[in-house]
Scaffold this active site. Structure first.
Site, mmCIF file in Angstrom:
data_model
loop_
_atom_site.group_PDB
_atom_site.id
_atom_site.type_symbol
_atom_site.label_atom_id
_atom_site.label_comp_id
_atom_site.label_asym_id
_atom_site.label_seq_id
_atom_site.Cartn_x
_atom_site.Cartn_y
_atom_site.Cartn_z
ATOM 1 N N ASP A 247 91.767 2.962 23.657
ATOM 2 C CA ASP A 247 91.674 1.624 24.241
ATOM 3 C C ASP A 247 92.008 1.600 25.724
ATOM 4 O O ASP A 247 91.771 0.605 26.399
ATOM 5 C CB ASP A 247 92.596 0.641 23.514
ATOM 6 C CG ASP A 247 94.070 1.030 23.597
ATOM 7 O OD1 ASP A 247 94.363 2.131 24.097
ATOM 8 O OD2 ASP A 247 94.915 0.232 23.170
ATOM 9 N N ASP B 25 91.456 7.109 28.088
ATOM 10 C CA ASP B 25 90.795 7.592 26.874
ATOM 11 C C ASP B 25 89.281 7.748 27.070
ATOM 12 O O ASP B 25 88.600 8.313 26.212
ATOM 13 C CB ASP B 25 91.013 6.612 25.704
ATOM 14 C CG ASP B 25 92.475 6.513 25.295
ATOM 15 O OD1 ASP B 25 93.160 7.544 25.334
ATOM 16 O OD2 ASP B 25 92.912 5.409 24.944
ATOM 17 N N ASN C 130 50.689 1.424 -3.925
ATOM 18 C CA ASN C 130 51.494 1.484 -2.698
ATOM 19 C C ASN C 130 51.980 0.110 -2.245
ATOM 20 O O ASN C 130 53.083 -0.022 -1.703
ATOM 21 C CB ASN C 130 50.675 2.117 -1.567
ATOM 22 C CG ASN C 130 50.465 3.605 -1.768
ATOM 23 O OD1 ASN C 130 51.196 4.243 -2.520
ATOM 24 N ND2 ASN C 130 49.464 4.158 -1.104
ATOM 25 N N ASP D 13 94.072 7.075 18.186
ATOM 26 C CA ASP D 13 95.182 6.555 18.967
ATOM 27 C C ASP D 13 96.121 5.848 17.996
ATOM 28 O O ASP D 13 95.720 5.454 16.905
ATOM 29 C CB ASP D 13 94.637 5.580 20.015
ATOM 30 C CG ASP D 13 95.682 5.175 21.028
ATOM 31 O OD1 ASP D 13 96.660 5.914 21.188
ATOM 32 O OD2 ASP D 13 95.513 4.121 21.654
#
Length: 904
Positions: free
Chosen positions: A638, A642, A733, A336
């Site tokens: 917004d 949309d 490990n 936008d």
């Protein structure tokens, strides 16, 4: 029915007159509640929030972590170790389980805290009248008796009885299942048995206002609302795992089968060889410990959580941790314009009125500035335009520049103030009799007001604002300094003025007026009366580009991301802004793309980067077609129109200042409404995914090397099948491999990460090329670790500490450390700057390795023996082969990629 004051009513709210409802809840329809009374009622009724299902306790989360298959396997290993009198192994494995459970629980609780923080951040707002003043407050603070105002795009914050409305429609699918919007008004519904979906004078919490405006009195909040009553009957739905999580869980499961398959081979081989059952079980335990990738899911979850926190620090909030990973694959951004690429501080810059041009000084929402024109011209009467600016808008702007409402309307209020008109006073003196709210379908707004007539009495006046093309179509005349002139005489001049404003990148709004004959009643159908208008003038509004937008667009395009601007502005205006931003070639209007078939539009998309005058359906279609072409689409928005496109996009990006509808539809929220933040988020998403891939590569290389080592030692009877003791494997490990993982986690993103094309989302982490690389790197570590055992076969002993096994332990440890350093990046070199932080962290496991071999009590714990200087040199030389080979392989790969790029 209980009222806000504790009394009761016989008829439901919708069956009572609006004034009766207002009286029942003891409020004032114009002034609302006092602040003190609102606080008292909030204490009495509690916050306006739906009670959620109680979150699991720490103990419940811990038990769920303990029930993880990997932890269950380790618990079995610990119990068996204790059973065969390997107490130290059992204790260490038990400690590993406790650590796994602790870290997993901590991670899950932190994730919950992040979601809670997001929920707090996303508390919807409500516009409420208190003490006679319109305020914007957290919806959770609403109480029965509050007077709220609603407009298109709002989420209804509480159940309310409509007092007055104008063409109000709400979407109640979440409550009633009715997909079409429901028309609402304030009329009484006589039947007290009217079903929920037909209560047209009520608005309900969490439904969406799709059209019009309304004022309503709150009659129920929190669990007393219709939504609250439904929520009390529902149980929380367990969230599903993301594709990334499912992929890694599947990989972990396969590795578990490999691990236990290798354990079975080792145990069977040992038993066939005639070894003692205790020794065989101990060997199987060693194999299981080395091959179970217990930390992989937890690490990935931690990595995504770390990424979400980084995004939050950069003003981007993701609702789901896995969306962090999706961001890294974004290949197209549909943005936008207003408030995202621009500052969202709309300012009127130019004015075409009564056939003359005027410039307007001042910026933003400060009500200071001047309206200037060519010298020698008389100052015109701006009355008609000032009325339209103030009355045909809903925004309010304080003297400090604080805005409530649409930014474009705020700019109009500011322009009116520069003309000497006060919006608040004007609206009080000329209240609306009817209105046609703005809608993207017809692109204008109209309001009707009673005004004093010139000959006495009153007259009805209609004021209209909207897009110049649609307003001009409904005009029959134009206001000039000499009075009204036929539209046909001035049409071309108006069209030329509109084009000039648009070509300068300004948003253009047209204003028109219509006076009705005295005595004309307020129209029952306001929309039908938007005709025979007199054009008052054109206003050119600019929304300055954000300083970061142009650079962000450049970075995105350099990263192979197609950036397109999709806006409701005129295509000419949009194209001018697109040129300033440096977007790609090509602009099209909504009408033009609607005339194209899907195939035609797909073919033209690579050469279209600006879209103007688009509808919500156009936005949705564009996102869908891009996805069909294989793009991973991020869509910003917004406004309520949309929402559908945001939901369609792979990453729907809502603006922090946008409507509640878009915030709910989007997967990410830009708190600062900044396009540059979205590009930063994509960069972080890429970096996070790269870290996950680097971690998996390191983890798999270690795992394959140990699996191969134990299998070969067992099959060829090297040291009775015990290349490393269980304690050594645990030490590797537990105390060594964790530090290269930290290095991967903390490693900054490579400088060129935004100069690469987006990754292919169809290419999984466990793709063919990656698996081959895991085996190659793992095979290299395996070979270098095996060599000491083959060099000194006469010194091997499975019952006492000896140099060959100790050397194999050292080579495995150093190979893990050096390999982790160079595997932190791929295909970039792991030896490039910044490297100092990595070296500092890796110095810790290096010191631990030396200590485990040379310090007495650690020797006894781990099962090592001291090494000579030559033996240390041999270990160092063998372990350095790992990073040298990996760096050489990456160098060859980079060279091949460059040749392929040059050839193409």
């Amino acid at each position: 029915m209980t009222t806000a004051t504790g009394g009761s009513t016989e008829a439901p709210w919708f069956a009572q007159e609006a004034d009766a409802v207002v009286a029942s809840v003891a409020t004032d329809r114009d002034a609302g509640l006092t602040s003190a009374e609102a606080e008292r009622r909030l204490a009495e009724h509690g916050p306006n929030a739906i009670a959620a299902e109680p979150a699991p306790s720490v103990w419940q989360v811990s038990l769920r972590q303990l029930a993880d298959p990997m932890n269950v396997m380790l618990v079995a290993v610990a119990i068996i170790s204790l059973f065969i009198n390997q107490v130290s192994v059992g204790i260490l494995v038990g400690a590993l389980v406790i650590l796994n459970v602790f870290l997993g629980t901590r991670q899950e609780m932190k994730a919950k805290a992040s979601v809670d923080a997001l929920a707090k951040m996303q508390i919807p707002k409500a516009k409420v009248i208190r003490d006679g003043v319109l305020l914007q407050v957290d919806a959770t603070s609403l109480v029965p008796g509050d007077i709220i105002t609603l407009e298109a795009g709002d989420i209804v914050p509480a159940d309310g009885r409509i007092i007055r409305s104008a063409t109000l429609e709400t979407q109640e699918a979440a409550l009633t299942g009715e997909s079409a919007p429901i028309a609402k008004d304030a009329a009484v519904i006589a039947d007290p048995e009217t079903t929920l979906g037909d209560r047209a004078n009520m608005v309900f919490q969490n439904t969406q206002v799709t059209r019009g405006t309304a004022t309503a009195v709150v009659v129920a909040t929190g669990m007393g609302t219709q939504m609250g009553q439904i929520a009390s009957m529902l149980s929380a739905v367990k969230p599903s795992k993301s594709p990334l999580q499912r992929e890694l869980d599947s990989l972990t499961g396969v590795l578990g089968w490999i691990a236990w398959g290798a354990v079975a081979v080792i145990i069977i081989t040992g038993l066939l060889r005639g070894q003692e059952i205790t020794s065989v079980i101990l060997l199987g335990i060693s194999m299981a410990i080395s091959a179970i990738p217990t930390g992989m899911p937890s690490f990935v979850q931690a990595m995504l959580s770390y990424g979400s926190r980084q995004l939050a620090e950069h003003k981007a909030v993701v609702k789901n941790l896995t969306d962090v990973e999706t961001l890294g694959a974004t290949s197209a951004i549909n943005s936008d314009k207003t408030g995202t690429l621009t500052m969202n501080e709309m300012t009127v810059e130019s004015l075409y009125y009564a056939g003359e041009w005027f410039s307007v000084s001042g910026t933003g929402y400060e009500k200071t500035g001047e309206i200037r024109h060519a010298a020698g011209l008389a100052v015109p009467d701006f009355t008609q335009l000032a009325l339209a600016l103030t009355l045909c808008s809903d925004a309010t702007v304080s003297d400090d520049g604080d805005v409530i409402g649409d930014p474009t309307e705020a700019a109009l209020v500011v322009l009116a103030a520069k003309m000497g008109a006060d919006a608040a006073l004007t609206r009080v003196q000329h209240p609306r009799a009817a209105e046609v709210p703005f809608d993207s379908a017809y692109k204008f707004m109209a309001t009707f007001h009673e005004r004093p007539a010139a000959g006495g009495g009153t007259e009805l006046v209609e004021l209209v604002k909207g897009g110049p093309d649609v307003v001009l179509e409904r005009c029959s005349s134009v206001l000039t300094v000499d009075g009204a002139a036929p539209i046909e005489e001035k049409r071309q001049a108006i069209l030329d003025a509109n084009r000039e404003l648009s070509e300068r990148g300004l948003r253009v709004l047209a204003f028109a007026v219509r006076r009705f004959a005295p005595g004309t009643p307020t129209p029952a159908d306001p929309m039908a009366e938007v005709k025979d208008l007199s054009l008052a003038g054109l206003v050119g509004i600019i929304d300055p580009l954000r300083p970061s937008s142009k650079e962000a667009v450049r970075i995105a395009r350099e990263a192979g991301i197609e950036v397109r601007m999709i806006t409701g502005d005129h295509a000419i205006t949009a194209a001018a802004i697109g040129a300033q931003l440096g977007l790609g070639d090509g602009a099209a209007s909504g009408a033009e793309i609607q005339a194209m078939s899907d195939e035609e539009l797909k073919a033209k998309l690579p050469h279209l980067h600006v879209f103007g005058r688009v509808t919500p359906e156009d936005k949705l279609r564009l996102a869908r077609l891009m996805q069909e072409d294989g793009a991973v689409v991020a869509m910003t928005g917004d406004a309520v129109n949309d929402a559908a496109a945001l939901k369609q996009a792979d990453i729907g990006v809502a603006m922090g200042s946008g409507s509640d509808v878009t915030k709910q539809a989007g997967k990410m929220i830009l708190v600062d409404d900044n396009f540059g933040t979205l590009v930063t988020a994509v960069r972080l998403g890429r970096a996070i995914y790269d870290k996950i891939v680097s971690y998996v590569r390191f983890q798999m290389s270690q795992l394959f090397s140990l699996v191969l080592l134990f299998l070969v030692a067992s099959l060829f009877d090297i040291n009775d099948g015990v290349p490393l003791t269980p304690i050594m494997v645990l030490f590797l490990n537990f105390f060594i491999a964790i530090f290269p993982v930290i290095v991967i986690l903390l490693d900054p993103a490579p400088e060129g990460i935004m100069q690469k094309p987006p990754r292919d989302p169809k290419k999984t982490i466990a793709n063919g090329g990656a698996v081959v690389l895991w085996f190659v790197y793992g095979g290299l570590i395996f070979i270098t670790t095996l060599i000491p055992l083959l060099l000194y076969p006469d010194q091997l002993s499975s019952t006492a500490p000896n140099a060959p096994v100790t050397m194999a332990f050292v080579v495995a440890a150093l190979g893990s450390i050096f390999g982790g350093l160079v595997m932190r990046r791929d295909p970039e070199s792991g030896l490039t700057a910044p490297i100092l932080v990595a070296v500092k962290w890796l110095a810790i496991p290096l010191a631990l390795t030396v200590a485990a071999v040379e310090i007495g009590f650690l020797q006894r714990l781990v099962g090592t023996t001291s090494l000579t200087g030559n033996e240390w040199l041999i270990c160092l030389g063998l372990s350095l082969l790992v990073p040298l080979f990996i760096e050489l392989e990456k160098l060859l790969r980079r060279s091949r990629h460059r040749r392929q790029a040059d050839a193409s």
